[in-house]
Write an enzyme that holds these catalytic residues in place. Structure first.
Site, PDB file in Angstrom:
ATOM      1  CG  HIS A   1      43.615  38.588  64.412  1.00  0.00           C
ATOM      2  ND1 HIS A   1      43.568  39.485  63.499  1.00  0.00           N
ATOM      3  CD2 HIS A   1      44.625  38.583  65.361  1.00  0.00           C
ATOM      4  CE1 HIS A   1      44.657  40.407  64.082  1.00  0.00           C
ATOM      5  NE2 HIS A   1      45.136  39.953  64.844  1.00  0.00           N
TER       6      HIS A   1
ATOM      7  CE1 TYR B   1      38.627  38.774  61.595  1.00  0.00           C
ATOM      8  CE2 TYR B   1      38.997  37.959  63.748  1.00  0.00           C
ATOM      9  CZ  TYR B   1      39.263  38.640  62.658  1.00  0.00           C
ATOM     10  OH  TYR B   1      40.307  39.477  62.994  1.00  0.00           O
TER      11      TYR B   1
ATOM     12  CB  CYS C   1      49.969  37.825  66.157  1.00  0.00           C
ATOM     13  SG  CYS C   1      48.357  38.862  66.717  1.00  0.00           S
ATOM     14  CG  HIS C   2      50.288  41.353  70.414  1.00  0.00           C
ATOM     15  ND1 HIS C   2      51.107  42.272  70.077  1.00  0.00           N
ATOM     16  CD2 HIS C   2      49.180  41.727  70.143  1.00  0.00           C
ATOM     17  CE1 HIS C   2      50.240  43.435  69.339  1.00  0.00           C
ATOM     18  NE2 HIS C   2      49.089  43.017  69.520  1.00  0.00           N
TER      19      HIS C   2
ATOM     20  CG  ASN D   1      47.166  42.625  61.429  1.00  0.00           C
ATOM     21  OD1 ASN D   1      47.487  41.486  61.702  1.00  0.00           O
ATOM     22  ND2 ASN D   1      47.304  43.418  62.757  1.00  0.00           N
TER      23      ASN D   1
END
Length: 488
Positions: A201, A258, A170-171, A149
């Site tokens: 994300h 976010y 990513c997971h 990241n």
């Protein structure tokens, strides 16, 4: 099959072990060479000891090397996997601590927000060094798999400026799917078919089918509300599902960074988070978790080494994308996953230059993305806000333009909801000065920033955040682990 896989940042011991065992679950890969590289000789020797034990216990011909000479590790590599954290926990602590002085309370701070943007400034020059070495000494056409990241920024820089074949991994999608399968009562994850799309994300389950039957918003909302655990841990995600009509892949704590409506006032933060685990919204939660994990591993290393003697079990192969991508590319066994790549029209209502996370299929011809996806308008609007910040952040990291960096931070949704322009300007000066050793592109800007800080009249606060927990000692962790084991 004999080829070389280099892992940069291999001192991330637990994650490197997982990638290694996943890859060796593919029978054709037993003759592969793994070249580990890291800045820490100490961590390298620990992870090499663990991987050597796995190889010996499973009687494999696999070769494992370890070196602090990155270029040597990359020489002749067909695949390069990066899981680096430039600046380590020392710089990460500043990513959380300094913004708190200006009222910015982050749970993770590794994607956008003030912490994520500065994290990108540290990583991108190093990512470009990786790319230079890949172009010069790796196998021609080598593929760079970035796990580090801030995912979108790192991948953006590697593709646009590093000129290397790069995919970001990513997971979050997999973890979100596991939750949905559970609340819907699926017998197994294979009963659930889903399409996620957006940016890393901030990816959204825009199509859900359980055993072929389409699952709508109301059914999913009711299922989460009725769940005894997720109804408490994922309050913010459930509220977003109610308002947006789709579920987010990202954790409660990460998502709150976010969407500034949930994290701009202390009383709002405590209303929407859950303190049962760091990932649900705790102030600086991932920093605490990372610190505890590092301390725990150092102390319990003999137990980790002992566990490495167990046979590799293909049925326990993880859902991390890397091993499945390599398997598809090398054997032509098709793999479907969600990948971070340049958009270029894949998602119709996001910018072409953005790094998106969306479905694709992998075979011997490469990663082939599913094109023509259109996000719900609210999801697209949220993603575009972050994309604009990411774009400015990448360009600032490349150019070393501190004024552009300040504008990027100013336009971050949470920062803009909490801080004034004067506060942002001072905060960025303070962060750049504190992290100067990892920010070579801003070397010429540091003296002026120090001068401005010496004369600044902007007030800051001594604040630990709305929901901070102390780092637990090894003794506390051991006692909690024992209590959980006894309870089970």
């Amino acid at each position: 099959m004999s080829f070389k896989i280099a892992i940069i940042g291999a001192g991330s011991v637990g994650f490197t072990k997982k990638l290694f065992t996943d890859i060796l679950c593919v029978p054709e890969f037993k003759d592969a060479e793994f070249a580990l590289t890291d800045l820490s000789e100490h961590n390298l020797q620990m992870i090499k000891a663990i991987l050597d034990k796995i190889v010996q216990s499973n009687k494999l011909p696999t070769r494992v090397t370890a070196t602090t000479d990155r270029r040597n590790a990359l020489e002749g590599a067909r695949y390069i996997i990066s899981c680096v954290r430039v600046g380590g926990l020392e710089a990460y602590a500043d990513d959380i601590r300094i913004p708190l002085k200006y009222g910015i309370d982050q749970c993770v701070g590794d994607t956008i927000c003030a912490g994520g943007i500065l994290y990108g400034q540290r990583n991108i020059p190093v990512i470009l060094d990786f790319c230079r070495d890949i172009r010069e000494v790796a196998e021609p056409g080598a593929k760079f798999l970035n796990y580090a990241n801030p995912m979108a920024m790192n991948t953006w820089a590697a593709i646009e400026y590093g000129k290397v074949d790069t995919v970001g991994l990513c997971h979050g999608v997999q973890h979100g799917a596991e939750q949905i399968a559970e609340v819907l009562g699926a017998r197994s994850l294979s009963d659930l078919d889903y399409v996620c799309s957006g940016i890393n994300h901030q990816t959204w389950f825009i199509d859900l089918r359980l055993n072929g039957r389409k699952v709508g918003k109301d059914e999913l909302f009711a299922a989460f509300e009725a769940h005894p655990v997720y109804s408490q841990q994922e309050k913010l995600r459930i509220d977003v599902l109610k308002r947006f009509g789709v579920y987010s892949t990202e954790s409660n704590g990460h998502l709150s960074e976010y969407l500034p409506w949930y994290r701009k006032r202390p009383e709002e933060i405590t209303k929407w988070i859950d303190m049962s685990d760091w990932i649900h919204g705790e102030t600086g939660g991932y920093l605490r978790h990372s610190t505890e994990t590092r301390n725990w591993f150092e102390t319990e290393f003999p137990q980790f080494l002992e566990s490495a003697s167990k046979p590799i079990d293909p049925s326990r192969r993880s859902n991390e994308h890397a091993s499945h991508i390599l398997e598809a590319l090398e054997t032509n066994r098709v793999y479907r996953g969600h990948f971070n790549v340049k958009n270029n029209g894949v998602i119709t209502n996001l910018p072409a230059d953005a790094v998106i996370e969306s479905p694709g299929f992998v075979d011997r011809f490469g990663i082939n993305m599913v094109s023509g996806i259109t996000l719900p308008e609210a999801c697209a609007a949220t993603c575009i806000s972050s994309i604009n910040v990411q774009r400015m952040s990448v360009h600032a990291a490349i150019s070393g333009d501190i004024e552009l960096l300040k504008l990027a931070v100013l336009h971050d949704p949470l920062v803009g909801a909490v801080s004034t322009p004067e506060e942002v300007w001072q905060m960025v000066d303070e962060m750049v000065v504190a992290q100067a050793r990892w920010l070579p592109q801003y070397a010429n800007a540091v003296p002026a920033a120090q001068e401005r800080l010496s004369k600044s009249s902007v007030k800051t606060r001594d604040w630990a955040g709305a929901a901070r927990r102390s780092v637990r000692s090894i003794e506390e962790l051991r006692a909690e682990k024992a209590a959980l084991k006894q309870a089970v």
